[in-house]
Design a protein around this motif. Sequence first.
Motif, mmCIF file in Angstrom:
data_model
loop_
_atom_site.group_PDB
_atom_site.id
_atom_site.type_symbol
_atom_site.label_atom_id
_atom_site.label_comp_id
_atom_site.label_asym_id
_atom_site.label_seq_id
_atom_site.Cartn_x
_atom_site.Cartn_y
_atom_site.Cartn_z
ATOM 1 N N GLU A 172 -6.910 -8.506 -0.461
ATOM 2 C CA GLU A 172 -7.272 -7.325 0.324
ATOM 3 C C GLU A 172 -6.300 -6.166 0.069
ATOM 4 O OE1 GLU A 172 -9.167 -5.013 3.432
ATOM 5 O OE2 GLU A 172 -9.810 -6.936 2.594
ATOM 6 N N LEU A 173 -4.989 -6.496 -0.008
ATOM 7 C CA LEU A 173 -3.959 -5.465 -0.170
ATOM 8 C C LEU A 173 -3.667 -5.135 -1.627
ATOM 9 C CD1 LEU A 173 -1.301 -6.685 2.447
ATOM 10 C CD2 LEU A 173 -3.278 -5.201 2.816
ATOM 11 N N ASP A 186 6.219 -2.838 4.333
ATOM 12 C CA ASP A 186 4.887 -2.377 3.936
ATOM 13 C C ASP A 186 3.853 -3.496 4.055
ATOM 14 O OD1 ASP A 186 3.043 -0.395 2.576
ATOM 15 O OD2 ASP A 186 3.012 -2.011 1.096
ATOM 16 N N PHE A 187 4.217 -4.704 3.616
ATOM 17 C CA PHE A 187 3.288 -5.832 3.723
ATOM 18 C C PHE A 187 2.941 -6.099 5.180
ATOM 19 C CE2 PHE A 187 2.453 -10.297 4.524
ATOM 20 C CZ PHE A 187 1.376 -10.521 3.677
ATOM 21 N N TRP A 188 3.948 -6.110 6.053
ATOM 22 C CA TRP A 188 3.683 -6.380 7.471
ATOM 23 C C TRP A 188 2.763 -5.327 8.073
ATOM 24 C CZ3 TRP A 188 9.620 -7.058 8.181
ATOM 25 C CH2 TRP A 188 9.989 -8.340 7.750
ATOM 26 N N VAL A 189 3.047 -4.061 7.791
ATOM 27 C CA VAL A 189 2.240 -2.981 8.372
ATOM 28 C C VAL A 189 0.795 -3.084 7.902
ATOM 29 C CG1 VAL A 189 1.868 -0.477 8.349
ATOM 30 C CG2 VAL A 189 4.165 -1.400 8.755
ATOM 31 N N ARG A 190 0.591 -3.212 6.604
ATOM 32 C CA ARG A 190 -0.783 -3.214 6.076
ATOM 33 C C ARG A 190 -1.540 -4.486 6.432
ATOM 34 N NH1 ARG A 190 -1.599 -2.450 0.301
ATOM 35 N NH2 ARG A 190 0.421 -3.421 -0.146
ATOM 36 N N SER A 191 -0.866 -5.634 6.402
ATOM 37 C CA SER A 191 -1.578 -6.887 6.689
ATOM 38 C C SER A 191 -1.817 -7.075 8.182
ATOM 39 C CB SER A 191 -0.808 -8.085 6.125
ATOM 40 O OG SER A 191 0.456 -8.234 6.750
ATOM 41 N N ALA A 192 -0.841 -6.690 9.013
ATOM 42 C CA ALA A 192 -0.980 -6.897 10.454
ATOM 43 C C ALA A 192 -2.016 -5.972 11.081
ATOM 44 C CB ALA A 192 0.369 -6.711 11.149
ATOM 45 N N ARG A 193 -2.375 -4.892 10.384
ATOM 46 C CA ARG A 193 -3.438 -4.025 10.890
ATOM 47 C C ARG A 193 -4.776 -4.763 10.911
ATOM 48 N NH1 ARG A 193 -3.661 -0.146 14.282
ATOM 49 N NH2 ARG A 193 -4.327 -2.127 15.172
ATOM 50 N N LYS A 194 -4.966 -5.708 9.976
ATOM 51 C CA LYS A 194 -6.251 -6.400 9.866
ATOM 52 C C LYS A 194 -6.185 -7.869 10.251
ATOM 53 C CE LYS A 194 -10.117 -7.362 6.790
ATOM 54 N NZ LYS A 194 -10.795 -7.059 5.505
ATOM 55 N N LEU A 239 -2.189 4.674 10.596
ATOM 56 C CA LEU A 239 -2.888 3.459 11.018
ATOM 57 C C LEU A 239 -2.838 3.210 12.525
ATOM 58 C CD1 LEU A 239 -1.709 1.000 8.181
ATOM 59 C CD2 LEU A 239 -3.982 2.017 8.433
ATOM 60 N N VAL A 240 -1.928 3.883 13.245
ATOM 61 C CA VAL A 240 -1.802 3.619 14.682
ATOM 62 C C VAL A 240 -3.075 4.037 15.406
ATOM 63 C CG1 VAL A 240 0.718 3.738 14.727
ATOM 64 C CG2 VAL A 240 -0.629 5.822 15.071
ATOM 65 N N GLN A 241 -3.428 3.250 16.428
ATOM 66 C CA GLN A 241 -4.683 3.485 17.141
ATOM 67 C C GLN A 241 -4.514 3.561 18.652
ATOM 68 O OE1 GLN A 241 -7.189 0.233 15.864
ATOM 69 N NE2 GLN A 241 -7.395 1.007 13.767
ATOM 70 N N THR A 242 -3.428 3.024 19.187
ATOM 71 C CA THR A 242 -3.271 2.932 20.636
ATOM 72 C C THR A 242 -1.934 3.522 21.062
ATOM 73 O OG1 THR A 242 -2.166 0.768 20.588
ATOM 74 C CG2 THR A 242 -4.598 0.777 20.604
ATOM 75 N N PRO A 243 -1.799 3.890 22.335
ATOM 76 C CA PRO A 243 -0.502 4.385 22.823
ATOM 77 C C PRO A 243 0.652 3.408 22.617
ATOM 78 C CG PRO A 243 -2.236 4.976 24.359
ATOM 79 C CD PRO A 243 -2.872 4.066 23.345
ATOM 80 N N PRO A 244 0.480 2.086 22.858
ATOM 81 C CA PRO A 244 1.610 1.171 22.577
ATOM 82 C C PRO A 244 2.016 1.163 21.103
ATOM 83 C CG PRO A 244 0.026 0.110 24.040
ATOM 84 C CD PRO A 244 -0.606 1.377 23.566
ATOM 85 N N GLU A 245 1.034 1.273 20.217
ATOM 86 C CA GLU A 245 1.366 1.318 18.793
ATOM 87 C C GLU A 245 2.115 2.602 18.454
ATOM 88 O OE1 GLU A 245 -2.570 -1.280 17.416
ATOM 89 O OE2 GLU A 245 -2.394 0.837 16.863
ATOM 90 N N ARG A 246 1.693 3.707 19.059
ATOM 91 C CA ARG A 246 2.366 4.981 18.806
ATOM 92 C C ARG A 246 3.795 4.933 19.341
ATOM 93 N NH1 ARG A 246 -0.048 9.215 16.968
ATOM 94 N NH2 ARG A 246 -2.063 8.272 17.413
ATOM 95 N N ALA A 247 3.980 4.311 20.489
ATOM 96 C CA ALA A 247 5.323 4.190 21.070
ATOM 97 C C ALA A 247 6.215 3.310 20.196
ATOM 98 C CB ALA A 247 5.231 3.622 22.487
#
Length: 313
Positions: A172-173, A186-194, A239-247
Motif C-alpha cells: 500500500e505504501l 514516516d512509516f508510522w504516520v502513513r500506515s497508522a492512518r489506514k 492527514l489529520v482529521q480530528t481535534p485530538p489528532e490536530r492536538a
Amino acid sequence: MPQPLVSIICLCYNHECFLPEALDSVLAQTYPNLEVIIVDDCSTDNSVRIIEEYVQRYPQLRFISTGSNLGNTRAFNMGWRASHGQFILDFATDDVLLPERVARQVEQFQRLEPEYGVVYSDSEYISDESEHVYFHSQKYKAAPDGDVFAEVLGRYFICPPTMLIRREVFEELDGYDERLAYEDFDFWVRSARKYKYAYLPQVTTKRRLHSHSLSSGWYRKGNQLLASTVEVCKRAAALVQTPPERAALALRLKYEARHAYLTGNFNEAEQLLQLLKQTSGMPFLYRFIRQLNRHKINLGFLREGYHRLRYRQ
C-alpha cells in the motif's frame, strides 16, 4: 493448515562485530516457515565474508548486495521487494531476536482482524557488549492498541525493530520513502492512518544501543534526519482529521521546533513553527521563539545545560 510465510529482511552495514549473534538468533527461531534475506549495503568491514560463510553453511539464507551504499530505506526496499512472505520483519543485524519472537507475533496476528497491519512488542536494550541496559516498557509505559494515528503523531512509544508487518501494508505504501534519511516516523504516520496496530506485552527483541547510532546526532546542525522529520510533519498535517489528532501533531511540532531552534537549525525551526501556526495557532512562547529564531539568536546553552544536569554529562 500451513503456517503463513514470514520474510525476515536482515539489513547489514558494517555489523561484523554483531553479525554472528544476530544471524544465529534468526536461525534459532522456533517458527517453521521463514524466508531469510540478508541485504548488505556495501559494508567496508568483514561483514560480507561472515555473511558468505553463513550462506555456505545454511543454504536457506539468501544474500543480496546493494552494489553501492544506498542507505537504510533503499536497501531495505530492495530486500522486501525480493521477498514473498505474508508478513515482513525489518531486522538490523546488530540486534537480536529471541527464539519465540516470530511464532508469538504470528499467533497474535492470527487472532486479529485484517485491518490490523502491525504487531509490535516490548524489547530489551543492550550495550555493544550485549549487556542489559533497560526495557523499552520501563521508559515508554503506555502501549496503545487499535487506532494509534494520534499517538504516533504526538509521541514516541514503538520500538521499531519489534514490529511484524503485513505485506499489504508495504504494498500500500510502496515500501519506505527512499527520499527520507530515516523510515520510522514516516512509516508510522502513513500506515497508522489506514491500519490498526496491536501490542504484544512480551520482550521479543534485544535492541542494541550505540554511542555512534543514527539517532545520537539527530539535531546536529545540517543533519538530514531533522529535515526528514519536517517533511513527515508536513505530510501528517495533510492527514489529520480530528481535534485530538490536530492536538497531537501540535505537541510534536512544539517539541521539534524547540529542539531545532536550540540546536541552531534555524531553517527547520522556521518551517516547523510555520506549520504549528497553520495547524493550531501559535501560543505566546512559540511566537517569542520564532522572533529569536528569525534573528538567529542562539540560546543553545540552555539546552546543553539542561542535558548536563539531567544526564550528568
